[in-house]
Design a protein around this motif. Structure first.
Motif, mmCIF file in Angstrom:
data_model
loop_
_atom_site.group_PDB
_atom_site.id
_atom_site.type_symbol
_atom_site.label_atom_id
_atom_site.label_comp_id
_atom_site.label_asym_id
_atom_site.label_seq_id
_atom_site.Cartn_x
_atom_site.Cartn_y
_atom_site.Cartn_z
ATOM 1 N N LEU A 46 -7.479 -40.654 -113.463
ATOM 2 C CA LEU A 46 -8.367 -40.028 -112.480
ATOM 3 C C LEU A 46 -8.072 -40.546 -111.073
ATOM 4 C CD1 LEU A 46 -10.979 -38.358 -111.760
ATOM 5 C CD2 LEU A 46 -12.247 -40.488 -112.135
ATOM 6 N N VAL A 47 -7.910 -41.864 -110.939
ATOM 7 C CA VAL A 47 -7.713 -42.464 -109.624
ATOM 8 C C VAL A 47 -6.323 -42.185 -109.072
ATOM 9 C CG1 VAL A 47 -7.603 -44.664 -108.389
ATOM 10 C CG2 VAL A 47 -9.452 -44.243 -110.010
ATOM 11 N N ASN A 48 -5.330 -42.146 -109.937
ATOM 12 C CA ASN A 48 -3.939 -42.060 -109.474
ATOM 13 C C ASN A 48 -3.334 -40.668 -109.517
ATOM 14 O OD1 ASN A 48 -3.406 -44.953 -108.969
ATOM 15 N ND2 ASN A 48 -3.746 -45.151 -111.168
ATOM 16 N N LYS A 49 -3.937 -39.741 -110.242
ATOM 17 C CA LYS A 49 -3.295 -38.448 -110.450
ATOM 18 C C LYS A 49 -4.121 -37.242 -110.006
ATOM 19 C CE LYS A 49 0.274 -40.320 -112.538
ATOM 20 N NZ LYS A 49 1.619 -40.318 -111.923
ATOM 21 N N THR A 50 -5.329 -37.463 -109.514
ATOM 22 C CA THR A 50 -6.178 -36.323 -109.152
ATOM 23 C C THR A 50 -6.475 -36.330 -107.652
ATOM 24 O OG1 THR A 50 -8.259 -37.519 -109.527
ATOM 25 C CG2 THR A 50 -7.262 -36.409 -111.434
ATOM 26 N N ARG A 51 -7.000 -35.205 -107.185
ATOM 27 C CA ARG A 51 -7.325 -35.075 -105.764
ATOM 28 C C ARG A 51 -8.460 -36.014 -105.362
ATOM 29 N NH1 ARG A 51 -8.744 -29.340 -102.695
ATOM 30 N NH2 ARG A 51 -8.921 -30.230 -100.582
ATOM 31 N N ILE A 52 -9.505 -36.090 -106.212
ATOM 32 C CA ILE A 52 -10.620 -36.976 -105.878
ATOM 33 C C ILE A 52 -10.167 -38.430 -105.927
ATOM 34 C CG2 ILE A 52 -11.402 -37.041 -108.290
ATOM 35 C CD1 ILE A 52 -13.603 -37.286 -105.122
ATOM 36 N N GLY A 53 -9.220 -38.735 -106.816
ATOM 37 C CA GLY A 53 -8.679 -40.088 -106.860
ATOM 38 C C GLY A 53 -7.922 -40.431 -105.593
ATOM 39 N N ARG A 54 -7.173 -39.461 -105.072
ATOM 40 C CA ARG A 54 -6.457 -39.679 -103.808
ATOM 41 C C ARG A 54 -7.452 -39.892 -102.678
ATOM 42 N NH1 ARG A 54 -3.314 -35.766 -104.390
ATOM 43 N NH2 ARG A 54 -4.323 -34.177 -103.125
ATOM 44 N N ALA A 55 -8.549 -39.148 -102.702
ATOM 45 C CA ALA A 55 -9.584 -39.336 -101.678
ATOM 46 C C ALA A 55 -10.235 -40.712 -101.802
ATOM 47 C CB ALA A 55 -10.638 -38.239 -101.810
ATOM 48 N N MET A 56 -10.426 -41.176 -103.040
ATOM 49 C CA MET A 56 -10.988 -42.512 -103.248
ATOM 50 C C MET A 56 -10.056 -43.591 -102.701
ATOM 51 S SD MET A 56 -12.433 -42.005 -107.133
ATOM 52 C CE MET A 56 -12.914 -43.709 -107.353
ATOM 53 N N ARG A 57 -8.759 -43.441 -102.934
ATOM 54 C CA ARG A 57 -7.800 -44.433 -102.441
ATOM 55 C C ARG A 57 -7.717 -44.402 -100.922
ATOM 56 N NH1 ARG A 57 -2.924 -42.710 -104.260
ATOM 57 N NH2 ARG A 57 -3.682 -41.012 -105.573
ATOM 58 N N ALA A 58 -7.815 -43.217 -100.352
ATOM 59 C CA ALA A 58 -7.788 -43.109 -98.885
ATOM 60 C C ALA A 58 -9.031 -43.746 -98.271
ATOM 61 C CB ALA A 58 -7.683 -41.640 -98.477
ATOM 62 N N THR A 59 -10.185 -43.503 -98.881
ATOM 63 C CA THR A 59 -11.426 -44.085 -98.374
ATOM 64 C C THR A 59 -11.406 -45.596 -98.500
ATOM 65 O OG1 THR A 59 -12.611 -42.074 -99.042
ATOM 66 C CG2 THR A 59 -13.942 -44.022 -98.577
ATOM 67 N N ALA A 60 -10.834 -46.089 -99.606
ATOM 68 C CA ALA A 60 -10.735 -47.535 -99.788
ATOM 69 C C ALA A 60 -9.819 -48.154 -98.739
ATOM 70 C CB ALA A 60 -10.222 -47.851 -101.188
ATOM 71 N N GLU A 61 -8.760 -47.429 -98.358
ATOM 72 C CA GLU A 61 -7.822 -47.944 -97.367
ATOM 73 C C GLU A 61 -8.483 -48.049 -95.994
ATOM 74 O OE1 GLU A 61 -4.299 -49.512 -96.055
ATOM 75 O OE2 GLU A 61 -4.793 -48.955 -98.125
ATOM 76 N N ASN A 62 -9.133 -46.982 -95.559
ATOM 77 C CA ASN A 62 -9.848 -47.000 -94.279
ATOM 78 C C ASN A 62 -10.732 -45.757 -94.228
ATOM 79 O OD1 ASN A 62 -10.595 -46.707 -91.471
ATOM 80 N ND2 ASN A 62 -9.025 -48.240 -91.028
ATOM 81 N N HIS A 63 -12.022 -45.962 -94.413
ATOM 82 C CA HIS A 63 -12.905 -44.798 -94.536
ATOM 83 C C HIS A 63 -13.036 -44.026 -93.224
ATOM 84 C CE1 HIS A 63 -16.515 -46.510 -92.519
ATOM 85 N NE2 HIS A 63 -16.035 -47.663 -92.940
ATOM 86 N N ARG A 64 -12.879 -44.696 -92.089
ATOM 87 C CA ARG A 64 -12.964 -43.969 -90.815
ATOM 88 C C ARG A 64 -11.771 -43.032 -90.646
ATOM 89 N NH1 ARG A 64 -14.850 -49.148 -89.301
ATOM 90 N NH2 ARG A 64 -17.003 -49.133 -88.542
ATOM 91 N N VAL A 65 -10.580 -43.534 -90.913
ATOM 92 C CA VAL A 65 -9.391 -42.685 -90.801
ATOM 93 C C VAL A 65 -9.430 -41.569 -91.838
ATOM 94 C CG1 VAL A 65 -6.877 -42.652 -91.018
ATOM 95 C CG2 VAL A 65 -8.005 -44.557 -89.850
ATOM 96 N N ALA A 66 -9.876 -41.894 -93.053
ATOM 97 C CA ALA A 66 -9.986 -40.863 -94.088
ATOM 98 C C ALA A 66 -10.944 -39.759 -93.663
ATOM 99 C CB ALA A 66 -10.451 -41.494 -95.402
ATOM 100 N N SER A 67 -12.027 -40.137 -93.015
ATOM 101 C CA SER A 67 -12.985 -39.144 -92.535
ATOM 102 C C SER A 67 -12.360 -38.248 -91.471
ATOM 103 C CB SER A 67 -14.223 -39.854 -91.978
ATOM 104 O OG SER A 67 -15.163 -38.934 -91.485
ATOM 105 N N LEU A 68 -11.564 -38.834 -90.580
ATOM 106 C CA LEU A 68 -10.888 -38.046 -89.550
ATOM 107 C C LEU A 68 -9.862 -37.088 -90.142
ATOM 108 C CD1 LEU A 68 -10.325 -40.811 -86.842
ATOM 109 C CD2 LEU A 68 -11.966 -38.919 -86.752
ATOM 110 N N MET A 69 -9.315 -37.442 -91.305
ATOM 111 C CA MET A 69 -8.330 -36.594 -91.973
ATOM 112 C C MET A 69 -8.963 -35.529 -92.858
ATOM 113 S SD MET A 69 -5.482 -37.668 -90.831
ATOM 114 C CE MET A 69 -4.298 -36.910 -91.931
ATOM 115 N N GLY A 70 -10.287 -35.411 -92.816
ATOM 116 C CA GLY A 70 -10.969 -34.348 -93.548
ATOM 117 C C GLY A 70 -11.580 -34.755 -94.872
#
Length: 310
Positions: free
Chosen positions: A168-192
């Motif tokens: 789920l975390v490594n192969k799905t769209r929501i998993g990619r969003a989770m990893r992006a948010t974990a990396e930097n939630h402000r930048v992830a928010s700016l990226m949609g």
């Protein structure tokens, strides 16, 4: 040798449960940097909700098969815990994202006491016998080594759930969003990325894992009560720190390692202390490990040292 194999098997069983609980801790910490100390009490609610569902089914459909009854109990307990996880994030934690770190920590402890108090009001103070729907008759695959169908079920189910979560975390769209948010939630928010939805989803998934772990824990020991989530939750936090909190693989590894160390320690502690201590002191191993990890390798087995974000 038989004692060693038996204790390793017992360690794998309890370690699998610790790993499931630790995953909830590590996912939330990885995204928010928050230690959700109420997570162990979500486990307790899951176990007691499943117990209540089983007692109801035994009254209205006494001839129902044990597997069907357990499945229905899980189907009730998991949504209840998911709703609790969502509610905690929405009402207790969301407003504190930019607050000093101490504020969410105190809030998490308060949520833990709140859940315990509500459970005590609903289910009472007494210990409840958890129905053994899966056979607990010991099998002896090796001379002197015993295993029950419940233990086999716990190990297999935990392994499948952990594999599913990794996919789920490594192969799905929501998993990619989770990893992006974990990396930097402000930048992830700016990226949609809808970071609010991602964070809420993380709490919901963690609560679902806690519900399953609660049913496994109660099935293995045959009891459930309002305070049952405290010690497993604390040990699962230790497992998350041991593996590298914020790292899914680390949480899984930490849970298994902690379970093995605790089980082996319980089996040999009397010999190691020349009879001064016995297996009832097995909990000390979790806290010894926590102290050693924090002193010598604070990032855990699989964690990486990172700099503070600007």
């Amino acid at each position: 040798m038989e004692t060693l194999i038996q204790q390793i098997l017992n360690g794998l069983v309890i370690g699998s449960v610790y790993a499931l609980i630790a995953l909830g801790y590590t996912m939330v910490y990885g995204i928010l940097g928050l230690i959700n100390f109420a997570h162990g009490d979500v486990l307790m609610v899951g176990a007691l909700t499943a117990l209540q569902t089983m007692m109801f089914l035994m009254g209205v459909a006494p001839g129902m098969s044990p597997i069907a009854m357990l499945t229905i109990a899980l189907m009730v307990a998991i949504p209840v815990c998911m709703m609790i996880g969502f509610t905690m994030e929405r009402l207790a934690y969301r407003r504190l994202r930019n607050a000093p770190r101490l504020a969410p920590l105190i809030t998490a402890i308060g949520m833990s006491f709140l859940l315990q108090t509500l459970a005590m009001i609903i289910w009472g103070r007494n210990y409840h016998t958890f129905p053994q729907l899966i056979s607990t008759t010991p099998m002896q695959p090796i001379e002197g080594v015993f295993v029950t169908p419940v233990q086999i079920f716990i190990i297999i189910a935990s392994a499948l759930i952990m594999i599913g979560l990794s996919l789920l975390v490594n192969k799905t769209r929501i998993g990619r969003a989770m990893r992006a948010t974990a990396e930097n939630h402000r930048v992830a928010s700016l990226m949609g990325v809808d970071t609010n939805a991602v964070i809420a989803f993380t709490f919901v998934i963690g609560a679902a894992l806690a519900a399953v772990a609660g049913v496994m824990f109660a099935s293995n020991y045959g009891i459930a009560h309002y305070g049952m989530g405290f010690m497993p939750g604390l040990k699962a936090f230790t497992a998350a720190v041991l593996g590298g909190i914020g790292n899914l693989g680390g949480a899984m590894l930490g849970g298994i390692v902690l379970g093995l160390v605790e089980s082996l320690g319980a089996g040999y502690i009397e010999h190691m202390t020349f009879g001064f201590l016995n297996s009832s002191y097995q909990d000390i191993f979790a806290f010894i490990i926590l102290g050693l990890v924090l002193i010598f390798k604070p990032t855990g087995l699989l964690g990486e040292r990172v700099s503070d974000r600007a």
